[in-house]
Design an enzyme around this catalytic site. Structure first.
Site, PDB file in Angstrom:
ATOM      1  N   CYS A   2     -51.585  41.384 -93.496  1.00 47.59           N
ATOM      2  CA  CYS A   2     -53.052  41.327 -93.578  1.00 47.59           C
ATOM      3  C   CYS A   2     -53.544  39.846 -93.312  1.00 47.59           C
ATOM      4  CB  CYS A   2     -53.442  41.820 -94.864  1.00 47.59           C
ATOM      5  SG  CYS A   2     -52.743  43.430 -95.314  1.00 47.59           S
ATOM      6  N   ARG A  27     -53.133  39.735 -87.385  1.00 47.54           N
ATOM      7  CA  ARG A  27     -52.084  40.174 -88.444  1.00 47.54           C
ATOM      8  C   ARG A  27     -52.236  41.521 -89.072  1.00 47.54           C
ATOM      9  NH1 ARG A  27     -50.207  35.193 -90.582  1.00 47.54           N
ATOM     10  NH2 ARG A  27     -49.518  36.255 -92.363  1.00 47.54           N
ATOM     11  N   TRP A  75     -53.686  45.621 -93.047  1.00 46.24           N
ATOM     12  CA  TRP A  75     -52.642  46.584 -92.359  1.00 46.24           C
ATOM     13  C   TRP A  75     -52.342  47.620 -93.322  1.00 46.24           C
ATOM     14  CZ3 TRP A  75     -47.405  47.813 -92.938  1.00 46.24           C
ATOM     15  CH2 TRP A  75     -47.024  48.455 -92.018  1.00 46.24           C
ATOM     16  N   ASN A 101     -52.752  40.249 -99.669  1.00 44.59           N
ATOM     17  CA  ASN A 101     -51.809  40.433 -98.738  1.00 44.59           C
ATOM     18  C   ASN A 101     -50.461  40.412 -99.440  1.00 44.59           C
ATOM     19  OD1 ASN A 101     -50.207  40.661 -96.440  1.00 44.59           O
ATOM     20  ND2 ASN A 101     -50.594  38.553 -95.728  1.00 44.59           N
ATOM     21  N   GLY A 102     -49.662  41.622 -99.246  1.00 38.02           N
ATOM     22  CA  GLY A 102     -48.420  42.074 -99.731  1.00 38.02           C
ATOM     23  C   GLY A 102     -48.248  43.347-100.385  1.00 38.02           C
ATOM     24  N   GLU A 485     -34.469  44.249 -75.486  1.00 38.24           N
ATOM     25  CA  GLU A 485     -35.733  43.562 -75.497  1.00 38.24           C
ATOM     26  C   GLU A 485     -36.748  44.217 -74.703  1.00 38.24           C
ATOM     27  OE1 GLU A 485     -37.137  42.107 -77.745  1.00 38.24           O
ATOM     28  OE2 GLU A 485     -38.868  40.916 -76.677  1.00 38.24           O
ATOM     29  N   LYS A 489     -40.276  46.047 -75.695  1.00 36.32           N
ATOM     30  CA  LYS A 489     -41.318  45.677 -75.185  1.00 36.32           C
ATOM     31  C   LYS A 489     -42.384  46.669 -74.746  1.00 36.32           C
ATOM     32  CE  LYS A 489     -41.873  42.442 -76.774  1.00 36.32           C
ATOM     33  NZ  LYS A 489     -41.030  41.911 -77.421  1.00 36.32           N
ATOM     34  N   GLU A 492     -43.442  49.530 -77.674  1.00 33.82           N
ATOM     35  CA  GLU A 492     -44.465  48.931 -78.741  1.00 33.82           C
ATOM     36  C   GLU A 492     -45.658  48.732 -78.232  1.00 33.82           C
ATOM     37  OE1 GLU A 492     -43.687  45.110 -80.629  1.00 33.82           O
ATOM     38  OE2 GLU A 492     -42.874  44.161 -78.651  1.00 33.82           O
ATOM     39  N   HIS A 508     -21.976  57.645 -72.629  1.00 33.48           N
ATOM     40  CA  HIS A 508     -21.347  58.201 -73.854  1.00 33.48           C
ATOM     41  C   HIS A 508     -22.379  59.408 -74.476  1.00 33.48           C
ATOM     42  CE1 HIS A 508     -17.416  55.965 -73.624  1.00 33.48           C
ATOM     43  NE2 HIS A 508     -18.323  55.007 -72.990  1.00 33.48           N
ATOM     44  N   LYS A 607     -48.494  41.667 -86.532  1.00 33.53           N
ATOM     45  CA  LYS A 607     -48.040  40.351 -85.937  1.00 33.53           C
ATOM     46  C   LYS A 607     -46.616  40.134 -87.010  1.00 33.53           C
ATOM     47  CE  LYS A 607     -46.736  37.265 -83.204  1.00 33.53           C
ATOM     48  NZ  LYS A 607     -45.786  37.889 -81.987  1.00 33.53           N
TER      49      LYS A 607
HETATM   50  O1  M6R Z   1     -41.823  36.858 -87.117  1.00 32.62           O
HETATM   51  P1  M6R Z   1     -40.359  37.477 -86.417  1.00 32.62           P
HETATM   52  O2  M6R Z   1     -39.822  37.018 -85.642  1.00 32.62           O
HETATM   53  O3  M6R Z   1     -39.497  37.168 -87.938  1.00 32.62           O
HETATM   54  O4  M6R Z   1     -40.554  39.059 -86.524  1.00 32.62           O
HETATM   55  C1  M6R Z   1     -39.557  39.671 -86.253  1.00 32.62           C
HETATM   56  C2  M6R Z   1     -40.092  41.102 -85.384  1.00 32.62           C
HETATM   57  O5  M6R Z   1     -41.074  41.807 -86.423  1.00 32.62           O
HETATM   58  C3  M6R Z   1     -41.045  40.806 -84.190  1.00 32.62           C
HETATM   59  O6  M6R Z   1     -39.858  40.178 -83.373  1.00 32.62           O
HETATM   60  C4  M6R Z   1     -41.197  42.264 -83.606  1.00 32.62           C
HETATM   61  O7  M6R Z   1     -40.057  42.972 -83.281  1.00 32.62           O
HETATM   62  C5  M6R Z   1     -42.110  41.662 -82.344  1.00 32.62           C
HETATM   63  N1  M6R Z   1     -43.536  41.791 -82.630  1.00 32.62           N
HETATM   64  C6  M6R Z   1     -41.689  42.751 -81.159  1.00 32.62           C
HETATM   65  O8  M6R Z   1     -42.595  42.475 -80.343  1.00 32.62           O
END
Ligand code: M6R
Length: 612
Positions: A2, A27, A75, A101-102, A485, A489, A492, A508, A607
């Protein structure tokens, strides 16, 4: 996950807080709320949805008077996305208002205790429990709010960054932290508290981050920092190294797009002052004091989540291939709970953009407790992971605001390559070999620029396939994590189902998915397994799949087997993911925009994942 911003000073608080919330919206963006203190009353306004909804609500009510207040963008963890569950939350006794936050892990037992005492709850959140607990423990008098917050936090387990106001002490703001970031910006006669620097830099560049269990009592006359057990603490004030320009969109439509295009400059910054091609040397100030210990290490465990884990997996290949040290990459969330064996001379490398990911931080602590030397590959300076490690190398790619990680990924791979060369040169690599790799590293930003020049063409590829609901991403060797990756991308931000895997794994099982017109993206640049990738492409084509290949410039063969080819400059295989990932980022970006999605705020995401 958050965003928190609070203000104590002499300016009207509302405008300042809303501006801060907008900077923090990445965030978390389920709901937003604000509380402003005026004449001994805290007015709370909160709305489900984006900050814009809150702004509209405020506009319809007229501005809130007051020069002290706090605001929150949420969030959701406990309780659905509703106006009632949005922060701030109040108690029902002492005029307490809290944003948080938490996660308060023992909120259920605390709630039962408070209900037995007669408190009535209106939301489903753990934060309201905290507000009630502070209210229950509030005894008034000088420093009463500070004491109540300290007492409440001694009863709490879990993670928190909180801001608290009390109508009985209308000139005091109390903030505290454990396991979730919070910093206090110190201006001229004013204070701005926020969960990250982006909400502070417009007002001041002097700030201090709170350590775990720190509580800060702030008034217009000054502040006092202590622990939850009321031991005074002297905070370390630092200069924030962040320009407003870095956190603004400029000529771009989205932060994700801006950050994809920033990669050449970001990587130049990552490498600046760290490469000495003429001597075949990599200079990493953060590691130099530990160089001897690192050279003697027997095993490296790399850990992270999401994109960071994909980069860590490339790091595993780089460390074994270049530095000849046994390495493996593992999800932090698995590592922390599976009773891992840490032998003597083991190094753990936590890879994280934010430096706040709860699982990565916990995995790091677990490895340290078991005797590992802890390194950080982190972007956010002074973040929890950066502070928890014995040493580390910052990414230096600048703030990443788009929820989908892009420049942090290439920055992480670059730093892991630097660390691998740093060790390799001290173990088995000759100065000439190292110098050649360094020159190759230095060529990467220019090569990425050549990929970015093809943006329009890559957009056309995205246009052609963006309505397809299932995609495969396939690669081998160093570009197997690149395939993971690429799939992450796409899914998400476009909500298309995508799977990434080693190209050989397709046979497989996943090959059964391939039907007429299914897009399969192959990372097929020239490398050790190029011929094998070509075979896999043929297998997909034979079953009616559409192949989009990322291939090396000048490759005459690939056009014969793939429908769409995106060419990237030739690059040494170990360093190639930093270049081959760029077309995949652009495909995902364009597909999501074409499907009408909010690229920077994809649904259900935030984020930084500071809860497990
Ligand atoms: O802040 P971090 O790099 O530790 O975050 C890890 C993942 O949450 C982050 O890489 C997430 O998978 C990305 N937002 C994906 O694009």
């Amino acid at each position: 996950m958050c965003g928190i911003v609070a203000y104590v000073g002499s300016k009207p608080a509302q405008a300042l807080l809303i501006e801060g919330l907008k900077r923090l919206e990445y965030r978390g963006y389920d709901s937003a709320g604000i509380a402003v203190m005026h004449a001994g009353r805290a007015t709370v306004v909160k709305k489900a949805g984006r900050v814009a909804n809150l702004e509209a609500e405020l506009a319809s009510r007229g501005p809130l008077a007051g020069t002290m207040g706090m605001a929150h963008t949420r969030w959701a963890t406990h309780g659905g996305v509703t106006d009632l569950n949005a922060h701030p939350h109040r108690d029902d006794k002492a005029g307490i208002v809290v944003i948080h936050n938490g996660i308060i892990e023992n909120y259920a037992s605390l709630k039962t205790y408070l209900m037995d005492k007669g408190h009535r709850f209106v939301s489903e959140t753990d934060t309201e429990v905290l507000a009630m607990l502070i209210g229950e423990l509030y005894e008034g008098g000088e420093g009463g709010l500070e004491a109540a917050v300290q007492a409440a936090l001694r009863e709490v387990t879990g993670a928190y960054a909180i801001c608290v106001m009390c109508e009985k002490e209308p000139d005091t703001l109390v903030v505290a932290r454990k396991g979730a970031p919070l910093m206090v910006g110190i201006g001229a006669g004013e204070y701005v508290v926020a969960s990250d620097a982006s909400a502070i830099v417009a007002h001041t560049t002097q700030a201090f981050p709170l350590d775990d269990y720190n509580v800060v009592r702030i008034t217009r006359n000054g502040f006092r920092t202590s622990t939850t057990t009321n031991v005074a603490v002297t905070p370390k004030v630092m200069q924030l190294e962040l320009d407003l320009e870095q956190i603004e969109l400029g000529r771009f439509e989205h932060f994700m797009q801006k950050e994809i295009f920033e990669q050449p400059a970001a990587l130049r910054n990552t490498m600046r002052g760290r490469l000495q091609a003429e001597d075949g040397k990599v200079v990493l100030g953060g590691l130099s004091a530990l160089a001897k210990q690192l050279v003697r290490s027997r095993r490296v465990i790399l850990t992270g989540q999401g994109t960071a884990l994909h980069a860590a997996t490339i790091g595993e290949y780089l460390l074994e291939d270049l530095a000849k040290v046994p390495a493996h990459a593992e999800y932090a969330s698995e590592f922390r709970y599976r009773n891992p064996i840490i032998e003597d001379q083991t190094v753990v490398v936590a890879v994280s953009q934010s430096g706040e990911t709860a699982d990565t931080l916990a995995a790091l602590q677990e490895a340290k407790d078991r005797g590992a030397l802890a390194l950080g590959v982190v972007n956010v300076v002074g973040s929890s992971i950066a502070r928890e490690t014995d040493a580390g190398v910052y990414l230096r790619v600048g703030p990443e605001i788009g929820v989908a990680s892009t420049k942090a990924f290439t920055g992480q791979v670059a730093v892991l390559a630097l660390i691998s060369l740093f060790l390799a040169r001290r173990r088995y690599m000759s100065a000439d070999q190292c110098a050649a790799m360094i020159r190759e590293m230095q060529s990467i930003p220019g090569k990425i620029e050549r990929v970015l020049e093809q943006d329009e063409r890559i957009k056309k590829v995205a246009e052609k396939y963006c309505e397809r609901e299932n995609w495969l991403f396939l690669g081998r060797g160093y570009n197997y994590p690149t395939a993971l990756e690429g799939a992450l991308k796409l899914k998400e931000i476009s909500y298309i189902h995508a799977e990434g895997m080693p190209a050989a794994e397709m046979k497989h099982g996943p090959i059964a998915l391939i039907n007429d017109g299914m897009p399969a993206v192959f990372i097929a640049n020239k490398g050790r397994q190029y011929d094998k990738v070509l075979n896999n492409i043929s297998e997909v084509r034979a079953r009616g799949g559409h192949v989009i290949a990322v291939a090396t410039e000048g490759d005459a063969e690939i056009g014969k087997v793939a429908e769409d080819v995106i060419y990237v400059p030739e690059i040494d295989e170990p360093l190639s993911p930093m270049v081959t990932v760029v077309p995949l980022q652009l495909i995902a970006y364009h597909a999501a925009v074409l499907r009408g999605h909010d690229v920077d705020k994809p649904r259900n995401l935030a984020k930084s994942v500071t809860v497990e």
